[in-house]
Design an enzyme around this catalytic site. Structure first.
Site, PDB file in Angstrom:
ATOM      1  CG  PHE A  27      -0.342   0.397   2.515  1.00  0.00           C
ATOM      2  CD1 PHE A  27      -0.495   1.675   3.016  1.00  0.00           C
ATOM      3  CD2 PHE A  27       0.384  -0.518   3.261  1.00  0.00           C
ATOM      4  CE1 PHE A  27       0.057   2.050   4.223  1.00  0.00           C
ATOM      5  CE2 PHE A  27       0.945  -0.155   4.475  1.00  0.00           C
ATOM      6  CZ  PHE A  27       0.787   1.132   4.962  1.00  0.00           C
ATOM      7  CE  LYS A  28       3.740   1.593   4.776  1.00  0.00           C
ATOM      8  NZ  LYS A  28       4.999   1.311   5.433  1.00  0.00           N
ATOM      9  CG  ASP A  29       3.838   0.532  -4.475  1.00  0.00           C
ATOM     10  OD1 ASP A  29       5.011   0.935  -4.422  1.00  0.00           O
ATOM     11  OD2 ASP A  29       3.539  -0.676  -4.572  1.00  0.00           O
ATOM     12  CB  THR A  47       8.313   2.847   4.062  1.00  0.00           C
ATOM     13  OG1 THR A  47       7.014   2.965   4.623  1.00  0.00           O
ATOM     14  CG2 THR A  47       8.844   4.235   3.756  1.00  0.00           C
TER      15      THR A  47
END
Length: 464
Positions: free
Chosen positions: A104-106, A139
């Site tokens: 989800f950090k993308d 991250t």
């Protein structure tokens, strides 16, 4: 829109300045001066990029609107298939792992570099920026990809040597960009994060860098440019539910979020404050359940041993973004007092109104059983972090809840295979193939490529 420091509400700077700085000089984090209103019912049919443009335009008012749209469209072009996908099983799973690094950090870290480059250029800043980032697994690689060979920006990533999965480690250590450096640290994520914060708050280091025309910034969720893009998928998932007639317009739903540094669930709080019909925001923790204890007792106590678990991105004891929530629930004076207590004593007490939050935690055995149960009963594959969240949803007996699925199961293939009762190979890539053969779930293309990539970063330092 101006942005304030959590430790000095009289400080007001623009969105561009906040993104460039990353962290306030007083050690505080930047927060918006107010929450703008946004009615998702008037925006149900927008594409993800158009929705992101509308929402981010409410905060980044000093960005040219047309330029901001171009930045967003360019940033999300790297996603495979859909940008965000809501999977309808017995529960609602918001799949946030279809970007370049399968996590989800993308969502924020494909966007942040372009926001930062634009902000620097428009502010006339020609000095080099050094992005300094600590990671608990996801991250780091997302930031390395986002800032890949970006002009006038270098990036240094610190990660705990034994605190990430082998795929996460391989993703970082094989990064080939000329502007990147990856260092493993013999400690845990909190050690890496503390080291980064010390550097940010060390005036001597910053002075030395300034002499070389280098300025520090961050890609961690302490940077407001990381937090704001995550608001969007809360609204997007709600629109999807309405359009698919799973809920009616205006009906409240809950979100359950695997939680480590508190940024992802804080974005949900921001969405709620903007007007999204949210019932509860559910904080899902693993054995490092410092947040569960805090939201249950009012005492945040980091004086405990960090446990290395099968959900490593949640192996965190000092959740930096909690500082932002405490500010929104109190004042800058209270934040300074509590953060000083945390620094000096490792704990603080805070009596706040957190009625919109629920919390719970799952141990490793519960997480494994949940992964197996979901696959056997629903033929749906989840990673360990999503497994923690699903376990909490079941424990609390929640209905109409969106579970944020934050990483691809293939980033943790050995753990997932073991949970499914399969025999493991010593080769992580062989386990990926076995998992694919068993489940038929598509392997992300970037993970497929990892096996043949050369290790380029092998620096390791002791934690002092």
């Amino acid at each position: 829109m101006k942005f304030l420091s959590t430790r000095n509400s009289n400080l007001k700077i623009s969105g561009r300045e906040a993104i460039v700085k990353g962290i306030s000089e007083d050690g505080g984090l930047f927060v918006p001066e107010f929450f703008p209103s946004f009615d998702i019912m008037d925006n149900l049919d927008l594409s993800y990029t158009d929705l992101a443009h509308k929402i981010l335009s409410l905060y980044l008012t000093d960005f040219d609107k047309d330029d901001l749209l171009k930045i967003i469209e360019k940033s999300y072009a790297s996603f495979e298939d859909e940008i965000a996908k809501l999977s309808y099983q017995k529960d609602f799973y918001l799949e946030l792992y279809h970007g370049r690094t399968s996590a989800f950090k993308d969502f924020a870290l494909c966007l942040l570099p372009n926001l930062l480059a634009y902000a620097k250029k428009s502010l006339g800043i020609k000095d080099k920026t050094l992005i300094l980032t600590a990671t608990s697994g996801d991250t780091g690689k997302a930031a390395l990809e986002g800032f890949y060979n970006t002009e006038d920006i270098d990036i240094l990533v610190l990660y705990p040597t034994e605190g990430v999965s082998s795929i996460q480690k391989a993703q970082m250590d094989t990064t080939g960009s000329l502007n990147s450096k990856v260092i493993s640290i013999d400690g845990n994520f909190d050690d890496a994060q503390t080291a980064v914060k010390k550097i940010f708050n060390d005036s001597k280091i910053k002075e030395e860098l300034k002499k070389e025309n280098i300025y520090l910034s961050s890609a961690n969720s302490i940077n407001i440019g990381r937090l704001l893009p995550q608001i969007v998928y809360y609204f997007y998932s709600y629109a999807d539910l309405v359009k698919n007639k799973k809920i009616s317009g205006g009906e409240k739903i809950s979100f359950c979020v695997p939680t480590g540094n508190f940024g992802d669930i804080l974005a949900g709080y921001y969405a709620k404050e903007m007007g999204l019909p949210v019932d509860k925001l559910v904080i899902a923790s693993n054995d490092n359940n410092v947040l569960t204890d805090f939201f249950t007792t009012g005492t945040y106590d980091a004086n405990r041993d960090l446990v290395k678990t099968i959900s490593p991105s949640m192996d965190i004891l000092v959740s930096s973004n909690l500082e932002r929530l405490i500010f929104h629930k109190s004042s800058d004076a209270v934040v300074k007092e509590k953060m000083n207590d945390l620094r000096d004593k490792g704990l603080f007490d805070f009596d706040g109104d957190f009625q919109e939050f629920l919390c719970g935690y799952a141990n490793e055995d519960e997480t494994r059983k949940t992964i197996k149960k979901v696959f056997e009963e629903e033929n749906y594959l989840i990673d360990p972090h999503t497994g923690v969240a699903k376990n909490i949803v079941d424990k609390l007996g929640l209905e109409k809840t969106v579970i944020l699925s934050t990483a691809s199961p293939y980033k943790f293939s050995s753990t997932v295979l073991e949970a499914l009762g399969e025999n493991l190979s010593d080769d992580e890539f062989e386990n990926i193939n076995i998992l694919h053969e068993k489940t038929g779930v598509k392997i992300p293309s970037e993970i497929k490529k990892l096996k043949n990539k050369k290790i380029l970063h092998n620096t390791n330092i002791l934690n002092n």
